[in-house]
Design a protein around this motif. Structure first.
Motif, mmCIF file in Angstrom:
data_model
loop_
_atom_site.group_PDB
_atom_site.id
_atom_site.type_symbol
_atom_site.label_atom_id
_atom_site.label_comp_id
_atom_site.label_asym_id
_atom_site.label_seq_id
_atom_site.Cartn_x
_atom_site.Cartn_y
_atom_site.Cartn_z
ATOM 1 N N ARG A 36 -54.853 9.918 -3.515
ATOM 2 C CA ARG A 36 -54.656 10.321 -4.955
ATOM 3 C C ARG A 36 -55.253 8.933 -5.538
ATOM 4 O O ARG A 36 -54.830 8.013 -5.059
ATOM 5 C CB ARG A 36 -53.196 10.552 -5.100
ATOM 6 N N VAL A 37 -55.835 8.903 -6.662
ATOM 7 C CA VAL A 37 -56.469 7.878 -7.345
ATOM 8 C C VAL A 37 -56.472 8.390 -8.967
ATOM 9 O O VAL A 37 -56.355 9.546 -9.402
ATOM 10 C CB VAL A 37 -57.887 7.798 -7.020
ATOM 11 N N GLU A 38 -56.305 7.472 -9.928
ATOM 12 C CA GLU A 38 -56.281 7.697 -11.215
ATOM 13 C C GLU A 38 -57.628 8.283 -11.698
ATOM 14 O O GLU A 38 -58.675 7.536 -11.355
ATOM 15 C CB GLU A 38 -55.868 6.302 -12.026
ATOM 16 N N PRO A 39 -57.728 9.389 -12.338
ATOM 17 C CA PRO A 39 -58.990 9.741 -12.634
ATOM 18 C C PRO A 39 -59.868 8.796 -13.701
ATOM 19 O O PRO A 39 -59.158 8.265 -14.482
ATOM 20 C CB PRO A 39 -58.625 11.142 -13.449
ATOM 21 N N PRO A 61 -55.311 17.469 -10.258
ATOM 22 C CA PRO A 61 -55.646 16.033 -10.930
ATOM 23 C C PRO A 61 -55.168 15.087 -10.223
ATOM 24 O O PRO A 61 -54.260 14.979 -9.668
ATOM 25 C CB PRO A 61 -54.605 16.274 -12.201
ATOM 26 N N SER A 62 -55.985 13.972 -10.177
ATOM 27 C CA SER A 62 -55.910 12.740 -9.310
ATOM 28 C C SER A 62 -55.876 12.968 -7.698
ATOM 29 O O SER A 62 -55.566 12.105 -6.943
ATOM 30 C CB SER A 62 -54.882 11.779 -9.866
ATOM 31 N N TRP A 63 -56.181 14.398 -7.300
ATOM 32 C CA TRP A 63 -55.562 14.694 -5.787
ATOM 33 C C TRP A 63 -56.835 15.063 -5.203
ATOM 34 O O TRP A 63 -57.592 16.081 -5.635
ATOM 35 C CB TRP A 63 -54.637 15.579 -5.840
ATOM 36 N N HIS A 64 -57.207 14.627 -4.131
ATOM 37 C CA HIS A 64 -58.546 14.953 -3.435
ATOM 38 C C HIS A 64 -58.217 15.038 -2.032
ATOM 39 O O HIS A 64 -57.374 14.534 -1.374
ATOM 40 C CB HIS A 64 -59.782 13.805 -3.604
ATOM 41 N N LEU A 65 -59.352 15.653 -1.052
ATOM 42 C CA LEU A 65 -59.310 15.720 0.335
ATOM 43 C C LEU A 65 -60.568 15.384 0.799
ATOM 44 O O LEU A 65 -61.702 15.762 0.385
ATOM 45 C CB LEU A 65 -58.924 17.286 0.642
ATOM 46 N N GLU A 78 -56.577 -1.492 -5.958
ATOM 47 C CA GLU A 78 -56.177 -0.505 -6.938
ATOM 48 C C GLU A 78 -55.095 0.327 -6.534
ATOM 49 O O GLU A 78 -54.698 0.202 -5.621
ATOM 50 C CB GLU A 78 -57.664 0.403 -7.160
ATOM 51 N N HIS A 79 -54.630 1.246 -7.693
ATOM 52 C CA HIS A 79 -53.488 2.048 -7.451
ATOM 53 C C HIS A 79 -54.074 3.352 -6.644
ATOM 54 O O HIS A 79 -54.929 3.982 -7.283
ATOM 55 C CB HIS A 79 -52.771 2.433 -8.647
ATOM 56 N N TYR A 80 -53.569 3.648 -5.478
ATOM 57 C CA TYR A 80 -53.983 4.592 -4.822
ATOM 58 C C TYR A 80 -52.969 5.196 -3.867
ATOM 59 O O TYR A 80 -52.027 4.435 -3.521
ATOM 60 C CB TYR A 80 -55.526 4.505 -4.224
#
Length: 188
Positions: free
Chosen positions: A46-49, A71-75, A95-97
């Motif tokens: 999860r990262v800020e787009p 949104p902001s969620w990846h695999l 970074e925020h993640y």
């Protein structure tokens, strides 16, 4: 991929090791073929787009598969091998993640061949027509009542990410759904 990995004192066993023979003996490239891709590394990220961490994630993913789950969620998916999580954490820096290794939670079934879309259509409510679910597409959906992540890396090629606890059920369901395609045209 093999169904067992003998590294260290405790060998890992894939959720479908007991079906390896059935999977290997079913179907063909001319119709449809099913196999397990065991032990793929899978990290939910999860990262800020649009942020710096998202750009760094894209750079790390350049030689791997990055699937958008929301949104902001990846695999982030990679072959078995050198652990991906420490590399990702070092690249993302301060970074925020959020990064969670979900590799043991799911296995991946690969369905390939010209009849693969038809097999999936038996149990999936998504419109799998190439205009609606293009190459590179990814969706969270239900397949035969099992929650899955469905990814289409190629024209006649699908990856089905399924929870390990549902893997046996879904593999057997897919084998059954494939029967009419793999036996068509075969003399009795």
């Amino acid at each position: 991929m093999t169904a067992d990995v003998h590294s260290g004192p405790h060998p890992r066993r894939s959720p479908l090791a007991h079906l390896a023979g059935q999977l290997a003996a079913t179907g063909s490239a001319a119709t449809v073929h099913l196999q397990e891709l065991a032990f793929l590394q899978q990290l939910e990220v999860r990262v800020e787009p649009g942020g710096a961490a998202a750009a760094r994630l894209a750079a790390v993913a350049a030689t791997r598969t990055l699937l958008w789950l929301g949104p902001s969620w990846h695999l982030l998916v990679d072959e078995p091998g050198e652990p991906l999580e420490p590399l990702l954490r070092s690249e993302l820096g301060d970074e925020h993640y959020a990064v969670v290794d979900v590799s043991a939670a799911r296995t991946v079934l690969q369905l390939a061949g010209p009849c693969s879309r038809d097999v999936l259509a038996h149990g999936c409510s998504l419109d799998l027509h190439p205009e609606a679910f293009a190459v590179g597409g990814c969706a969270q959906t239900n397949l035969a009542k099992a929650q899955v992540v469905l990814h289409r890396p190629g024209p006649d090629h699908y990856y089905v990410f399924v929870r390990a606890s549902f893997a046996d059920y879904l593999a057997r369901w897919l084998l059954d759904a494939m029967v009419e395609y793999v036996t068509a045209g075969v003399p009795a």
